[in-house]
Design a protein around this motif. Structure first.
Motif, short mmCIF file in Angstrom:
data_model
loop_
_atom_site.label_atom_id
_atom_site.label_comp_id
_atom_site.label_asym_id
_atom_site.label_seq_id
_atom_site.Cartn_x
_atom_site.Cartn_y
_atom_site.Cartn_z
N GLY A 129 51.15 24.80 25.53
CA GLY A 129 51.99 24.04 24.61
C GLY A 129 53.44 24.49 24.60
O GLY A 129 54.15 24.26 23.62
N THR A 130 53.89 25.12 25.67
CA THR A 130 55.28 25.57 25.78
C THR A 130 56.09 24.57 26.59
O THR A 130 55.54 23.84 27.42
N PRO A 131 57.40 24.51 26.38
CA PRO A 131 58.21 23.51 27.07
C PRO A 131 58.42 23.83 28.54
O PRO A 131 58.24 24.97 28.97
N CYS A 132 58.80 22.82 29.29
CA CYS A 132 59.20 23.02 30.68
C CYS A 132 60.47 23.86 30.68
O CYS A 132 61.43 23.58 29.96
N GLN A 133 60.51 24.89 31.50
CA GLN A 133 61.66 25.78 31.55
C GLN A 133 62.58 25.50 32.75
O GLN A 133 63.62 26.12 32.88
N ASP A 134 62.20 24.58 33.61
CA ASP A 134 63.04 24.15 34.73
C ASP A 134 64.00 23.07 34.28
O ASP A 134 63.65 22.24 33.42
N ARG A 135 65.18 23.04 34.87
CA ARG A 135 66.14 21.96 34.66
C ARG A 135 66.84 21.68 35.99
O ARG A 135 67.13 22.60 36.76
N ALA A 136 67.13 20.40 36.24
CA ALA A 136 67.83 20.01 37.46
C ALA A 136 68.69 18.79 37.17
O ALA A 136 68.25 17.88 36.45
N VAL A 137 69.90 18.76 37.73
CA VAL A 137 70.80 17.63 37.54
C VAL A 137 71.54 17.33 38.84
O VAL A 137 71.59 18.16 39.76
#
Length: 357
Positions: A20-28
Motif C-alpha cells: 500500500g505504498t506509493p510508486c517511488q519512480d518518476r519520469a518526464v
C-alpha cells in the motif's frame, strides 16, 4: 529534417502495491526553446518520502536542463556536475523546509538526457541504465553504479554527490535515440552477466523514429505492464528519439502539466519552520520514540493503556497514607517524652558500636 519525439511513463511495482505504498519512480519528458529532455528518478525504497524527492527532481530539472542547455554546454563536465549538484540540493532543501524532514528522506537516483542542435548532455547518479541508439546499433551509455552490495546505490541527496555524478557528452546524428530506465525496468533488458538486450531496445527506439501517429504514451504504459511481471520493483522509462519522418505533435508530460497547474494555483500556507534560523531549518533531525510529531499520541492515549484494576489490587494508597500518619504521631510523641523511636534506637546502637571500635 530531423525532429525529436519523446515520451515517458512510470508504474508502481507489485511489492509497493501489496504494501500500500506509493510508486517511488518518476519520469518526464520536455521540450523548451529547441531543447529536448528526458529525466527519470527512482526514490530510495528505505525512505518514506522519497517519491516526493523524485518528483521534485524530475519536474524542476525538466525546465532547468532545457533552459540552461546553452550555458551548460560551455562548461567542463565536472563543472556541469557541480552546478547540478548545487541546484538539486537547493530543490531538496525546499522539501526539507516544507515537510520538516531530513534531506535524506527525499533521496533518489537520477538519469537524464538533454539535446539541442547537434549536441547532447547525459547525466547519471546511482543505478538504472542509459541506452544510446545510433546507426542501427544499440549500446549502453551508462551502467548502474552500486555500492558494496547489489541492492545499494547512490542518491542525489548525498553531500558527496560530485563523486558519483557521471556526465556524458557528444553529438547527435540523424537517427540518434536514447532510453533511460530505473533499475526495475532495466532488469528486463540488462544484467552484468548477460549484458544489454540490444534487439528489443532497438525495436523500442525504432518504433519512436518510424511511427506515423503518436501512441507513445500508451505504448510505454503497455510496455511497463509487461515489465512489472519480471520484477516486484517500481518501473519507469523515458525515450527520446530523432526522426526524419513527418513531425508529430508531442503530448506534454502529465507530471509537468500537473506541476504547472499546482504552481499557478498555489496559495500561501503556514509552515512548520516559521521563526527558525536557516541553520536550524536545514540541520539533520532525529525522530525518536518520544517525538510527539511522529507518535501522534497525547496524554489520554497513554492513560487508556493503564490497567486501573491492577493498580488498585497491588497498591493500597489509603493504607500507605494511614501508615505515614501513624509514623508521624509516634515520632512526635517520642520527641515530647525524650525517648527515641525504634529507628532512632537502632541508629544509636550502631553508632555506639562504631565509636567503641
Amino acid at each position: 529534417m530531423r525532429h525529436w519525439r519523446s515520451s515517458s511513463a512510470y508504474t508502481r511495482g507489485t511489492s509497493h502495491a501489496e504494501w500500500g505504498t506509493p510508486c517511488q519512480d518518476r519520469a518526464v519528458h520536455n521540450e523548451l526553446d529547441g531543447a529536448h529532455a528526458i529525466i527519470l528518478a527512482d526514490g530510495a525504497g528505505s525512505y518514506e518520502h522519497s517519491h516526493l524527492g523524485a518528483e521534485r527532481v524530475v519536474t524542476k530539472l525538466a525546465y532547468y536542463l532545457c533552459d540552461r542547455f546553452d550555458r551548460l554546454n560551455t562548461l567542463e563536465s565536472r563543472d556541469i556536475a557541480g552546478e547540478l549538484h548545487a541546484y538539486l540540493h537547493e530543490q531538496l532543501n525546499v522539501l526539507v523546509l516544507d515537510h520538516d524532514r531530513n534531506k535524506e528522506e527525499f533521496s533518489s537516483t537520477l538519469l537524464f538526457v538533454v539535446t539541442k542542435g547537434e549536441d547532447y548532455i547525459a547525466g547519471h547518479v546511482g543505478d538504472g541504465i542509459i541506452v544510446k541508439y545510433e546507426g542501427g546499433n544499440t549500446e549502453i551509455l551508462s551502467e548502474p553504479e552500486n555500492g558494496l552490495y547489489e541492492n545499494e546505490t547512490y542518491f542525489v541527496s548525498m553531500d558527496a554527490l560530485h563523486e558519483h555524478f557521471r556526465i556524458y557528452r557528444g553529438t547527435v546524428k540523424e537517427d540518434s535515440g536514447f532510453a533511460i530506465m530505473s533499475d526495475g525496468s532495466a532488469a528486463s533488458f540488462y544484467s552484468k552477466s548477460q549484458g544489454l538486450d540490444t534487439q528489443n531496445l532497438g525495436v523500442i527506439i525504432d518504433h519512436f523514429q518510424k511511427a506515423t501517429t503518436n501512441t507513445f504514451s500508451e505504448d510505454l504504459n503497455a510496455l511497463l505492464i509487461a515489465l512489472i511481471e519480471n520484477t516486484d520493483d517500481d518501473c519507469s522509462i523515458a525515450v527520446l528519439a530523432a526522426s526524419k519522418g513527418d513531425p508529430i505533435t508531442m503530448e506534454p508530460s502529465g507530471l509537468l502539466t500537473a506541476e504547472a497547474a499546482r504552481v499557478h494555483t498555489a496559495t500561501k500556507v503556514t509552515t512548520a519552520h516559521a521563526g527558525k534560523t536557516i541553520d536550524e531549518l536545514l540541520a539533520p533531525r532525529i525522530f525518536g520514540e518520544d517525538d510527539e510529531e511522529e507518535s501522534g499520541l497525547d496524554e489520554t492515549d497513554y492513560v487508556d493503556d493503564v490497567d486501573v484494576d491492577y493498580l488498585d489490587e497491588h497498591f493500597e494508597y489509603e493504607d500507605m497514607e494511614e501508615d505515614m500518619k501513624e509514623e508521624g504521631r509516634e515520632q512526635a510523641e517520642a520527641m515530647e517524652s525524650g525517648h527515641p523511636t525504634d529507628e532512632e534506637s537502632d541508629g544509636q546502637t550502631c553508632s555506639s558500636t562504631d565509636d567503641s571500635e
